[in-house]
Write a protein that holds these residues in place. Structure first.
Motif, mmCIF file in Angstrom:
data_model
loop_
_atom_site.group_PDB
_atom_site.id
_atom_site.type_symbol
_atom_site.label_atom_id
_atom_site.label_comp_id
_atom_site.label_asym_id
_atom_site.label_seq_id
_atom_site.Cartn_x
_atom_site.Cartn_y
_atom_site.Cartn_z
ATOM 1 N N GLN A 59 30.376 65.389 77.112
ATOM 2 C CA GLN A 59 31.697 65.903 77.526
ATOM 3 C C GLN A 59 32.386 64.955 78.497
ATOM 4 O O GLN A 59 33.591 64.716 78.391
ATOM 5 N N THR A 60 31.622 64.422 79.424
ATOM 6 C CA THR A 60 32.208 63.513 80.424
ATOM 7 C C THR A 60 32.718 62.244 79.742
ATOM 8 O O THR A 60 33.816 61.762 80.033
ATOM 9 N N ASN A 103 36.005 62.562 77.971
ATOM 10 C CA ASN A 103 37.161 62.818 78.839
ATOM 11 C C ASN A 103 37.527 61.529 79.582
ATOM 12 O O ASN A 103 36.872 61.142 80.554
ATOM 13 N N LYS A 104 38.565 60.841 79.114
ATOM 14 C CA LYS A 104 38.893 59.533 79.691
ATOM 15 C C LYS A 104 39.346 59.642 81.144
ATOM 16 O O LYS A 104 39.129 58.736 81.940
ATOM 17 N N HIS A 105 39.977 60.736 81.492
ATOM 18 C CA HIS A 105 40.410 60.922 82.880
ATOM 19 C C HIS A 105 39.199 61.001 83.809
ATOM 20 O O HIS A 105 39.091 60.257 84.787
ATOM 21 N N ILE A 141 43.758 61.783 76.487
ATOM 22 C CA ILE A 141 42.609 61.955 77.389
ATOM 23 C C ILE A 141 41.333 62.180 76.575
ATOM 24 O O ILE A 141 40.273 61.673 76.910
ATOM 25 N N PHE A 142 41.453 62.926 75.482
ATOM 26 C CA PHE A 142 40.289 63.177 74.620
ATOM 27 C C PHE A 142 40.384 62.402 73.307
ATOM 28 O O PHE A 142 40.022 62.914 72.255
#
Ligand SMILES: Nc1ncnc2c1ncn2[C@@H]1O[C@H](COP(=O)(O)OP(=O)(O)O)[C@@H](O)[C@H]1O
Ligand SMILES: [Mg+2]
Length: 298
Positions: A104-105, A108-110, A150-151
């Motif tokens: 998950q991390t 998530n590019k942010h 972001i995803f």
């Protein structure tokens, strides 16, 4: 004999098959299943089953792929369910590689950018904003910026913008659609990036990915061509640092050669092993399976 689950979307995908063969060759028993097909039975004690297998009986699960929220799936609920299946299995004591939190991390590019900066790892300057004026000011200041979902993944819906009318129109559309925009300073580079494979704090190998003529996007799925990349201590240190920041046991780390040296673009928590095998005959699935079979009882 240890029974190792392999969570896939497409069992015929190169990496899924290579994982299957690597588990078999290492003396384990592979069980391939789709997260989408897992049923959860909350009758007495919660059971997660795929076909007639209670997944709690597995010694470990290697996640090849969680699958997207696009065609062939039911969208956000299905996606969220697939992650929950991994989290619940982990909670029941089954080792999941990569851990669901790392997957998950990485997706998530942010959050990834935040963690790279927090650890002082080199990564391009990045700004997220919901404000059109702020975004335009950033483009003016940087000259060129890369806008990414972001995803996002596979180099899809990535745009290089500069201070002109076309870019403003595109920016407006992105803000209308997404509500917030992720913008990164464009890093001038030699027309290629570097995909590094890390397994358990060690680098298995790396490839250059050369963008096709007329393009600046190096992903193989966007027509990029792989070539063998010699390892250097800097590549190894950055790639291991990036994977560590995300908490990934195995990772495909994207680096780019900027004017001021190497910089980290992102970490992929479910990378394909096909490109590096075809370009350099390095099979990263062997190291992943060695790690999983070598763990405690798992
Ligand atoms: N800041 C940047 N400067 C130059 N090129 C970039 C930048 N960010 C991305 N790219 C190019 O776009 C590709 C995809 O970006 P990446 O962040 O890895 O997203 P994805 O998850 O879609 O692969 C990279 O492999 C690289 O070729
Ligand atoms: Mg990438």
């Amino acid at each position: 004999m240890k029974c190792i689950g392999i969570a896939v979307t497409d069992p015929q995908d190169w990496t899924a098959r290579a994982l299957y063969e690597a588990v078999t060759r290492a003396g384990g028993s592979p069980f391939v299943f789709r997260l989408h097909d897992v049923a959860t039975r909350m009758l007495g004690e919660t059971e997660l089953v795929a076909g007639d297998v209670n997944l709690k009986s597995l010694d470990a699960v290697i996640v090849r792929d969680v699958g997207g929220s696009g065609s062939g799936s039911g969208g956000a609920e299905d996606m969220s369910y697939r992650f929950d299946v991994l989290c619940n299995l982990e909670d029941q004591g089954v080792e999941i590689v990569n851990p669901p939190l790392a997957i998950q991390t990485a997706a998530n590019k942010h959050l990834s950018s935040y963690l790279f900066k927090k650890r002082g790892l080199p990564t391009p300057d990045t700004i997220l904003t919901a404000d059109f004026g702020t975004a335009v000011d950033v483009i003016k200041e940087w000259g060129r910026a890369v806008i990414k979902p972001i995803f996002g993944f596979k180099g899809l819906d990535i745009h290089c913008v500069k201070d002109d009318n076309n870019s403003r129109t595109l920016l407006k559309k992105q803000l209308d659609r997404r509500g917030v925009v992720y913008m990164q300073q464009y890093i001038p580079n030699p027309g290629r990036d570097i995909r590094v494979f890390v397994v358990d704090h060690q680098v298995s190998g790396a490839i250059y990915r050369y963008a096709p003529p007329g393009s600046w996007i190096n992903n193989l799925s966007q027509g990029g061509e792989p070539g063998c990349c010699p390892l250097t201590p800097e590549i190894e240190e950055l790639a291991c640092g990036a994977a560590g920041a995300i908490g990934a046991v195995y990772a495909g780390v994207d680096l780019i050669e900027g004017e001021e040296g190497l910089t980290i673009l992102e970490v992929n928590g479910t990378p394909s092993g096909r490109g590096i095998f075809e370009a350099c005959k390095v099979d990263v699935t062997v190291a992943i399976v060695r790690y999983v079979l070598g763990r405690g009882n798992g």
